[in-house]
Design a protein around this motif. Structure first.
Motif, mmCIF file in Angstrom:
data_model
loop_
_atom_site.group_PDB
_atom_site.id
_atom_site.type_symbol
_atom_site.label_atom_id
_atom_site.label_comp_id
_atom_site.label_asym_id
_atom_site.label_seq_id
_atom_site.Cartn_x
_atom_site.Cartn_y
_atom_site.Cartn_z
ATOM 1 N N GLU A 129 -6.878 -0.371 -17.172
ATOM 2 C CA GLU A 129 -6.599 -0.056 -15.769
ATOM 3 C C GLU A 129 -6.004 -1.245 -15.019
ATOM 4 O O GLU A 129 -6.387 -2.393 -15.249
ATOM 5 N N THR A 145 2.748 0.337 -16.691
ATOM 6 C CA THR A 145 2.295 1.472 -17.507
ATOM 7 C C THR A 145 2.965 1.486 -18.880
ATOM 8 O O THR A 145 2.513 2.190 -19.788
ATOM 9 N N CYS A 149 -1.437 1.073 -19.920
ATOM 10 C CA CYS A 149 -2.426 1.066 -18.828
ATOM 11 C C CYS A 149 -2.092 2.131 -17.789
ATOM 12 O O CYS A 149 -0.960 2.596 -17.698
ATOM 13 N N LYS A 150 -3.076 2.478 -16.970
ATOM 14 C CA LYS A 150 -2.843 3.393 -15.853
ATOM 15 C C LYS A 150 -3.099 2.642 -14.547
ATOM 16 O O LYS A 150 -3.832 1.646 -14.508
#
Length: 226
Positions: A129, A145, A149-150
């Protein structure tokens, strides 16, 4: 009447025998005709322009020279790090790639096995994250991203405190949108240091954060255009 010897002598004085028959040589090698140069911009109807704005990513960015490779790049990075008083630095093709590489470094460190896991983070145990202010969540965040990852969007310092967890990789700050967010540079970095979370920053030319970088990455890591 011409003798055989005289006839041969006269014929040998003619440079091209075929001249007697329309001016064409008996044998000749054709000169290759160069194909006309293609103009792909015209073919595809692409508008051309002269870039007078500088090294902007969406206007060709900064092209990587062949000399900026491997050992030379390491030496240049070390020199830049010394100049800006940072732990490390690396020359990339632009701030977008700098964001991707910076986050990849935060996720993997020097572990080659972790590097090979990117961008498929699920089930790897790696952090997944990136905390970012709502006003800073623009198209450039695709650079983050790309690692798998977000983005976790927040607005206030209280939101940041709630969002931080064991999956948090960095807290990202977009300098060009600084005036639109509710948390300024100094407070953002302070929050990261408080929780031992790396903070990254995308900026244009002028420094936006000046901070000391400890070895645990809990500090500002700017990516710069130009």
């Amino acid at each position: 009447m011409l003798s055989r010897r005289k006839l041969i002598r006269r014929l040998s004085s003619v440079p091209i025998l075929g001249g007697l028959a329309g001016g064409l040589p008996l044998s000749w090698e054709a000169t290759p005709v160069a194909a006309p140069k293609r103009d792909l911009f015209k073919e595809f109807g692409i508008r051309t322009y002269i870039n007078a704005a500088g090294t902007l990513i969406y206007m060709t960015g900064s092209l990587m020279h062949d000399e900026v490779l491997d050992e030379i790049q390491d030496k240049v990075g070390a020199k830049i790090a010394q100049m800006v008083h940072s732990e490390a630095a690396v020359v990339t093709s632009g701030a977008f790639s700098g964001m991707t590489l910076g986050l990849a470094g935060i996720l993997t460190g020097m572990d080659q096995k972790k590097v090979e896991l990117l961008p498929h983070l699920e089930g790897t145990g790696l952090k997944t994250e990136v905390i970012c202010q709502k006003a800073h969540d623009i198209v450039y965040n695709h650079a983050l991203t790309n690692t798998g990852c977000k983005i976790v969007v927040v607005e206030t310092a209280a939101d940041v405190e709630k969002a931080i967890n064991k999956k948090t990789a960095p807290m990202h700050f977009l300098h060009i949108e600084a005036d639109k967010g509710k948390i300024m540079h100094e407070e953002w970095v302070a929050l990261g240091k408080k929780h031992n979370i790396p903070t990254s920053a995308k900026r244009y030319r002028k420094p936006c954060v000046k901070a000391t970088l400890p070895l645990k990455w809990a500090a500002a890591a700017p990516a710069t255009s130009a």
